[in-house]
Design an enzyme around this catalytic site. Structure first.
Site, PDB file in Angstrom:
ATOM      1  N   ARG A  76      29.682  40.581  32.363  1.00  0.00           N
ATOM      2  CA  ARG A  76      28.885  40.094  33.496  1.00  0.00           C
ATOM      3  C   ARG A  76      28.487  41.295  34.339  1.00  0.00           C
ATOM      4  O   ARG A  76      29.339  41.967  34.907  1.00  0.00           O
ATOM      5  CB  ARG A  76      29.745  39.090  34.288  1.00  0.00           C
ATOM      6  CG  ARG A  76      29.447  39.026  35.762  1.00  0.00           C
ATOM      7  CD  ARG A  76      30.061  37.820  36.414  1.00  0.00           C
ATOM      8  NE  ARG A  76      31.503  37.873  36.622  1.00  0.00           N
ATOM      9  CZ  ARG A  76      32.127  38.612  37.540  1.00  0.00           C
ATOM     10  NH1 ARG A  76      31.454  39.432  38.308  1.00  0.00           N
ATOM     11  NH2 ARG A  76      33.442  38.543  37.660  1.00  0.00           N
ATOM     12  N   HIS A 130      30.430  37.598  40.474  1.00  0.00           N
ATOM     13  CA  HIS A 130      30.790  36.281  39.938  1.00  0.00           C
ATOM     14  C   HIS A 130      29.777  35.241  40.421  1.00  0.00           C
ATOM     15  O   HIS A 130      29.220  34.484  39.642  1.00  0.00           O
ATOM     16  CB  HIS A 130      32.205  35.902  40.380  1.00  0.00           C
ATOM     17  CG  HIS A 130      32.564  34.501  40.037  1.00  0.00           C
ATOM     18  ND1 HIS A 130      32.783  34.093  38.743  1.00  0.00           N
ATOM     19  CD2 HIS A 130      32.698  33.395  40.812  1.00  0.00           C
ATOM     20  CE1 HIS A 130      33.049  32.796  38.730  1.00  0.00           C
ATOM     21  NE2 HIS A 130      33.002  32.352  39.968  1.00  0.00           N
ATOM     22  N   TYR A 176      37.043  44.872  43.088  1.00  0.00           N
ATOM     23  CA  TYR A 176      38.043  44.758  42.016  1.00  0.00           C
ATOM     24  C   TYR A 176      37.629  45.375  40.687  1.00  0.00           C
ATOM     25  O   TYR A 176      38.444  45.546  39.812  1.00  0.00           O
ATOM     26  CB  TYR A 176      38.446  43.285  41.801  1.00  0.00           C
ATOM     27  CG  TYR A 176      37.279  42.338  41.489  1.00  0.00           C
ATOM     28  CD1 TYR A 176      36.793  42.204  40.190  1.00  0.00           C
ATOM     29  CD2 TYR A 176      36.685  41.578  42.497  1.00  0.00           C
ATOM     30  CE1 TYR A 176      35.748  41.342  39.906  1.00  0.00           C
ATOM     31  CE2 TYR A 176      35.634  40.708  42.216  1.00  0.00           C
ATOM     32  CZ  TYR A 176      35.163  40.597  40.916  1.00  0.00           C
ATOM     33  OH  TYR A 176      34.121  39.751  40.639  1.00  0.00           O
TER      34      TYR A 176
HETATM   35  C1  LIG Z   1      39.554  23.676  37.255  1.00  0.00           C
HETATM   36  C2  LIG Z   1      39.049  24.818  38.074  1.00  0.00           C
HETATM   37  N1  LIG Z   1      39.921  25.731  38.537  1.00  0.00           N
HETATM   38  C3  LIG Z   1      39.474  26.775  39.264  1.00  0.00           C
HETATM   39  C4  LIG Z   1      38.138  26.908  39.541  1.00  0.00           C
HETATM   40  C5  LIG Z   1      37.632  28.095  40.365  1.00  0.00           C
HETATM   41  N2  LIG Z   1      36.893  29.016  39.496  1.00  0.00           N
HETATM   42  C6  LIG Z   1      35.551  29.030  39.466  1.00  0.00           C
HETATM   43  S1  LIG Z   1      34.948  30.133  38.358  1.00  0.00           S
HETATM   44  C7  LIG Z   1      36.497  30.639  37.920  1.00  0.00           C
HETATM   45  C8  LIG Z   1      36.682  31.721  36.877  1.00  0.00           C
HETATM   46  C9  LIG Z   1      36.173  31.348  35.541  1.00  0.00           C
HETATM   47  O1  LIG Z   1      36.146  32.454  34.695  1.00  0.00           O
HETATM   48  P1  LIG Z   1      35.598  32.370  33.239  1.00  0.00           P
HETATM   49  O2  LIG Z   1      36.070  31.134  32.560  1.00  0.00           O
HETATM   50  O3  LIG Z   1      35.904  33.659  32.574  1.00  0.00           O
HETATM   51  O4  LIG Z   1      34.013  32.203  33.428  1.00  0.00           O
HETATM   52  P2  LIG Z   1      32.953  33.234  34.068  1.00  0.00           P
HETATM   53  O5  LIG Z   1      32.853  32.888  35.529  1.00  0.00           O
HETATM   54  O6  LIG Z   1      33.428  34.606  33.834  1.00  0.00           O
HETATM   55  O7  LIG Z   1      31.661  32.943  33.388  1.00  0.00           O
HETATM   56  C10 LIG Z   1      37.457  29.936  38.627  1.00  0.00           C
HETATM   57  C11 LIG Z   1      38.902  30.133  38.492  1.00  0.00           C
HETATM   58  C12 LIG Z   1      37.260  25.919  39.037  1.00  0.00           C
HETATM   59  N3  LIG Z   1      35.940  25.981  39.233  1.00  0.00           N
HETATM   60  N4  LIG Z   1      37.750  24.888  38.288  1.00  0.00           N
END
Ligand SMILES: Cc1ncc(C[n+]2csc(CCOP(=O)(O)OP(=O)(O)O)c2C)c(N)n1
Ligand SMILES: [Mg+2]
Length: 361
Positions: free
Chosen positions: A252, A256, A265
């Site tokens: 990415r 985020h 970070y």
């Molecule tokens: C069930 C749940 N727990 C926590 C969150 C908060 N949250 C939003 S994005 C994220 C990280 C996700 O990372 P990844 O699966 O690697 O996807 P990326 O954002 O890197 O595309 C988190 C923990 C959420 N949206 N849903």
């Protein structure tokens, strides 16, 4: 983590030179189309970031750097198939019936945002991490029972592999031989959590073994490799041979979301390396230019075409009447339960006292 690891499927190296087996069944027109879709996805993304900064759309999760992973994989689907996206997968959605206007309306908080064109089974964007995986298995299982020949392609990130839903979905899909393709975009970060803090075994594709299905690791910034492995997985699913887990190794490039500051970070050198050397658009453009299929003029013309389409889409979205608060309750249940009706009454009378009807103010 180096990108030239053993077991990583690649067609093009970082300089766009052919190092693996090229897919034979893509025409020159399709190759150009793939590039153009990646270019337009990036241009949309950059514009959306600016629109958020101008206060014209809400929070936005950029996909920059992941165009090849999303465009190459979704390009394989047929219209009646299923696609389950996350908040970061707009490039895949644009390949599967989602208009720019609909995407913009979603980020503006309109109830009708995110709707695809008729005939596309595009599931609503999943913001809840990993919940879409068991849902995709359900859709695929239904297709198997109905024998309608449809395949479900489900996107998720590296962070999602820590959720029980991921493991449950792989297990169930394997047992049922459901026609589903699990597509993990391992962009190496889950907000501020790096992959090594996410899992004790950092090769996500290997996790398929424990569930008895094939796991493939592909260079997610190589659109031809992504197309090739997804094509094989989708065909396998359509033949009734069951699910596949694909891990697309990518990065990415942006934050985020627009609410995040990755400089707090992420090491600057890491970002620099992926931006300068591993950009998925640069790599494919170099290849196409060498093949005589793309030029600076075409790049500029295509960008100008995008701008016209985007301007029109934005105008349409900004002219759409604001959603009414009532509509937040209208389309959830056919027969709303009592507690929801109570909430509706409470919020509507509160709003009425304040003289507001739109949920935007
Ligand atoms: C069930 C749940 N727990 C926590 C969150 C908060 N949250 C939003 S994005 C994220 C990280 C996700 O990372 P990844 O699966 O690697 O996807 P990326 O954002 O890197 O595309 C988190 C923990 C959420 N949206 N849903
Ligand atoms: Mg991630």
């Amino acid at each position: 983590m180096g990108i030239c690891e053993a077991g990583l499927v690649q067609v093009l190296n970082e300089d766009g030179r052919v190092v693996g087996e090229q897919p034979q069944n893509l025409s020159d027109a399709q190759l150009k189309d793939l590039y153009r879709r990646m270019q337009w996805a990036r241009l949309f993304d950059q514009r959306a970031m600016r629109l958020q900064r101008q206060g014209r759309i809400g929070t936005y999760a950029p996909l920059e750097g992941q165009e090849a992973a999303q465009v190459g994989s979704s390009y394989v689907l047929e219209k009646g198939d299923w696609l389950f996206p996350t908040y970061r997968d707009l490039a895949a959605c644009f390949n599967f019936g989602l208009s720019y206007t609909s995407a913009l309306l979603y980020t503006m908080g309109h109830w009708q945002g995110g709707r695809p064109e008729e005939g596309y089974n595009l599931f609503p964007i999943s913001i809840m991490i990993a919940t879409q995986l068991p849902q995709a298995v359900g859709a695929a299982w239904a297709s198997k029972l109905k024998q309608d020949g449809r395949v479900a392609l489900v996107y998720f990130g590296d962070g999602a592999t820590s959720k029980g839903d991921f493991h449950e979905a792989l297990n169930l899909a394997s047992v049922l031989k459901a026609p589903v393709v699990f597509f993990c975009q391992n962009n190496q970060w889950a907000i501020s959590v790096p992959l090594h803090k996410q899992t004790g075994h950092p090769v996500i594709a290997d996790k398929a073994q424990g569930y008895g299905l094939p796991g493939v690791r592909v260079d997610g910034n190589d659109v031809l490799a992504v197309w090739k492995v997804t094509k094989e997985a989708v065909e396998r699913a359509r033949r009734g041979e069951g699910p596949t887990l694909i891990e697309a190794l990518t990065y990415r490039l942006g934050p985020h979301t627009t609410a995040d500051d990755p400089t707090r970070y992420r090491p600057a050198e890491e970002l620099e390396r992926w931006k300068e050397q591993r950009d998925p658009l640069r790599r494919f453009r170099l290849y196409l230019e060498r093949e005589g299929l793309w030029s600076v003029q075409e790049e500029e013309q295509s960008a100008a075409e995008f701008k016209a389409v985007m301007d029109e889409a934005l105008k349409k979205a900004e002219q759409t009447p604001k959603s009414q608060l009532q509509q937040a309750f209208d389309y959830v249940y056919a027969n709303p339960p009592q507690d929801l009706l109570r909430q509706q009454e409470e919020v509507l009378s509160w709003r009425q006292r304040k003289g507001r009807v739109s949920w935007h103010n």
